[in-house]
Design an enzyme around this catalytic site. Structure first.
Site, PDB file in Angstrom:
ATOM      1  N   SER A 135       0.825  -1.202   0.000  1.00  0.00           N
ATOM      2  CA  SER A 135       0.000   0.000   0.000  1.00  0.00           C
ATOM      3  C   SER A 135       0.862   1.255   0.000  1.00  0.00           C
ATOM      4  O   SER A 135       1.890   1.314   0.657  1.00  0.00           O
ATOM      5  CB  SER A 135      -0.917   0.031   1.226  1.00  0.00           C
ATOM      6  OG  SER A 135      -1.685   1.227   1.228  1.00  0.00           O
ATOM      7  N   LYS A 190      -4.370  -6.685   3.995  1.00  0.00           N
ATOM      8  CA  LYS A 190      -4.424  -5.622   2.991  1.00  0.00           C
ATOM      9  C   LYS A 190      -5.873  -5.318   2.603  1.00  0.00           C
ATOM     10  O   LYS A 190      -6.247  -4.161   2.402  1.00  0.00           O
ATOM     11  CB  LYS A 190      -3.629  -6.029   1.744  1.00  0.00           C
ATOM     12  CG  LYS A 190      -3.693  -5.024   0.579  1.00  0.00           C
ATOM     13  CD  LYS A 190      -3.232  -3.637   0.994  1.00  0.00           C
ATOM     14  CE  LYS A 190      -2.849  -2.765  -0.192  1.00  0.00           C
ATOM     15  NZ  LYS A 190      -3.860  -2.574  -1.210  1.00  0.00           N
ATOM     16  N   HIS A 193      -7.284  -3.253   5.330  1.00  0.00           N
ATOM     17  CA  HIS A 193      -6.712  -1.912   5.155  1.00  0.00           C
ATOM     18  C   HIS A 193      -7.499  -1.129   4.119  1.00  0.00           C
ATOM     19  O   HIS A 193      -7.874   0.027   4.332  1.00  0.00           O
ATOM     20  CB  HIS A 193      -5.242  -2.031   4.723  1.00  0.00           C
ATOM     21  CG  HIS A 193      -4.659  -0.768   4.154  1.00  0.00           C
ATOM     22  ND1 HIS A 193      -4.926  -0.350   2.857  1.00  0.00           N
ATOM     23  CD2 HIS A 193      -3.833   0.166   4.677  1.00  0.00           C
ATOM     24  CE1 HIS A 193      -4.292   0.785   2.625  1.00  0.00           C
ATOM     25  NE2 HIS A 193      -3.624   1.117   3.717  1.00  0.00           N
ATOM     26  N   ASN A 194      -7.760  -1.753   2.977  1.00  0.00           N
ATOM     27  CA  ASN A 194      -8.475  -1.053   1.912  1.00  0.00           C
ATOM     28  C   ASN A 194      -9.918  -0.745   2.304  1.00  0.00           C
ATOM     29  O   ASN A 194     -10.462   0.298   1.933  1.00  0.00           O
ATOM     30  CB  ASN A 194      -8.443  -1.877   0.631  1.00  0.00           C
ATOM     31  CG  ASN A 194      -7.099  -1.804  -0.072  1.00  0.00           C
ATOM     32  OD1 ASN A 194      -6.088  -1.482   0.542  1.00  0.00           O
ATOM     33  ND2 ASN A 194      -7.082  -2.110  -1.352  1.00  0.00           N
ATOM     34  N   GLU A 197      -9.769   2.180   4.452  1.00  0.00           N
ATOM     35  CA  GLU A 197      -9.497   3.305   3.542  1.00  0.00           C
ATOM     36  C   GLU A 197     -10.804   3.812   2.927  1.00  0.00           C
ATOM     37  O   GLU A 197     -11.043   5.023   2.859  1.00  0.00           O
ATOM     38  CB  GLU A 197      -8.529   2.842   2.467  1.00  0.00           C
ATOM     39  CG  GLU A 197      -8.198   3.862   1.394  1.00  0.00           C
ATOM     40  CD  GLU A 197      -7.343   3.244   0.306  1.00  0.00           C
ATOM     41  OE1 GLU A 197      -7.665   3.419  -0.888  1.00  0.00           O
ATOM     42  OE2 GLU A 197      -6.329   2.577   0.640  1.00  0.00           O
TER      43      GLU A 197
END
Length: 489
Positions: A135, A190, A193-194, A197
């Protein structure tokens, strides 16, 4: 004889190109391969070697065979190609060229379930596999991304020196890269995380909408507010770039942001997080609302037509402008707590489901630098898990509990004011709803269970009986004693 490369890079699009430059800048020799694209006059690798890669320690190759032959053993091959079938195709092409103990690395945004499958498959062929989240976008790839590797544990010692050399450094020098866990753990982290986000971005966009519709603020005025917020508790990459965007002029001097069409795109990782949360039974409400918000933005023409016929509330904001701005700052912070609380709850449930030994504090620090959601906020999360590694929900940590208590009145004023004035705030409002649901010792699911038992004999538990003992009532007098089995999907 030509020097052997330390690592191979397959795919020289934005991320692959910049990661290669990052690796080379840290002292590694990188072998490069990019498939020939029909209709493109000049191949990618020669063009790169004449441009940004000129005079540097790169080895250009024209085939996968040549790439593999150029690598020191045990070989490390990183694939930066589009997620999905392209990764599987590339794995099949590379496996016959590799020897036992060689390592394949998927650095794209692959679905974690695919990484679980690929790890098992590649290991069955005597090779090792790493699926890693990366990222930070173009700038992060070049200067230092956040890296979240998982896969074959035996591969990590061979890949660690490269990944930790190129990863971002947070304040204090901590490296934003460490082993996450086996098979799909890295890509799962991940994905979360996204999802976070998505939530962060939607919350910021709703605050912008409130400033615009209720306070009639210009983008330049908003720029000053976000710039100030970025110097305090909301200090983060996304707040910083929002301030920059709001101040950026178009060619005519007018704010560019107001000329951008309001239809948002998405690549699917936020949706994956929502789907997995449903599968695991975790209420990922804020991130899911952020996904739905992008979907709603896509029906632009329908919204334009609806705006002409559907009535809006008559209420207008007539209160204190500065007071509402202060409330917005508090509401944004409180909602951000909820977003991360839900994301880490999903990580906790996945760790149990897939038997990953995830370190939640360490994950927070992986995101502290280099990545899109980097912020000072993440250090508070690390501290929370240092205090209690088994913390079931971030909102129960003393620090976050106190912050929500401080922000609660402002949070409710923002939500109620926006709703009464017809301003669209799905993420801010669902964050508050989640908080109210989570702090409520008794929800109306007792009535829901009665309804299910009434029409489908699905049974219910009683408050005056031990958990796990189920009952059925013949509500109408016309039913029998047979009940459906009790289960949760």
């Amino acid at each position: 004889m030509t020097e052997k490369a330390d690592i191979g890079m397959v795919g020289l699009a934005v991320m692959g190109e910049n990661l290669s430059l990052n690796m080379e800048g840290k002292g590694f020799t990188v072998a490069l391969y990019n498939r020939t694209v029909p209709g493109v006059e000049e191949e990618v690798v020669p063009r790169f070697l004449r441009g940004r890669g000129k005079g540097k320690n790169f080895i250009g190759t024209g085939s996968l065979e040549e790439l593999v032959q150029s690598l020191a053993t045990p070989r490390r091959v990183m694939m930066m190609v589009k997620a999905g079938a392209a990764v599987d195709t590339l794995i099949e092409q590379l496996l016959p060229l590799l020897d036992e103990g060689d390592i394949l690395i998927d650095g794209g945004n692959s679905h974690f379930a695919d990484t679980v499958r690929r790890t098992k498959y590649v290991e069955s062929k005597g090779r090792l596999f790493i699926g890693t989240g990366v990222s930070g976008g173009e700038e992060g790839a070049l200067l230092g991304p956040s890296i979240m590797p998982g896969g074959s544990p035996g591969a990590w010692p061979r890949v660690e020196p490269v990944f930790q050399a190129i990863a971002a450094r947070a304040d204090g020098g901590s490296i934003c890269c460490d082993w996450v866990g086996r098979d799909g753990a890295g890509h799962f982290v991940k994905m979360v995380h996204n999802g976070i986000e998505y939530g962060d971005m939607q919350l910021i966009c709703e605050v912008y909408q409130v400033m615009k519709e209720l306070l009639a603020m210009s983008p330049v005025e908003m720029h000053e507010v976000f710039k100030r917020w970025n110097e305090g508790d909301l200090d983060s990459y996304l707040i910083q770039i929002t301030a920059d965007i709001l101040a950026y002029p178009d060619a005519d001097g007018e704010p560019l942001v107001e000329k951008i069409l309001d239809t948002a795109g998405q690549k699917g990782t936020g949706k994956w997080a929502s789907v997995v949360a449903l599968d695991l039974g975790i209420p990922l409400t804020l991130i899911s609302e952020a996904v739905y918000a992008r979907c709603l933005s896509a029906v632009k023409q329908e919204r334009v037509e609806a705006a002409g016929v559907l009535p809006a509330p008559a209420g207008k904001f007539t209160g204190d402008r500065n007071a509402l701005l202060q409330d917005l700052e508090q509401a944004l912070y409180a909602s951000k707590i909820v977003s991360y609380a839900q994301g880490f709850a999903l990580l906790r449930e996945a760790a149990k489901e897939y038997q990953w030994g995830l370190d939640y504090g360490a994950i927070a620090m992986l995101w502290r630098g280099g990545c899109i959601i980097r912020s000072v906020f993440l250090s508070k999360i690390k501290a929370a898990f240092d205090r209690n590694a088994e913390l079931p929900n971030l909102m129960l940590d003393p620090f976050f509990m106190a912050r929500i208590q401080t922000a609660q009145a402002a949070w409710r004023r923002v939500v109620s004011t926006a709703v009464l004035c017809g301003v669209w705030i799905p993420a801010l409002s669902t964050a508050l709803c989640y908080y109210d649901g989570y702090r409520n010792a008794r929800l109306p699911a007792n009535l829901l269970q009665a309804q299910r038992d009434y029409f489908g004999a699905h049974q219910y538990e009683r408050t005056d009986a031990p958990r796990g003992r189920f009952f059925h009532t013949n509500w109408t007098g016309r039913g029998g004693k047979t009940a459906s089995s009790s289960y949760n999907v």
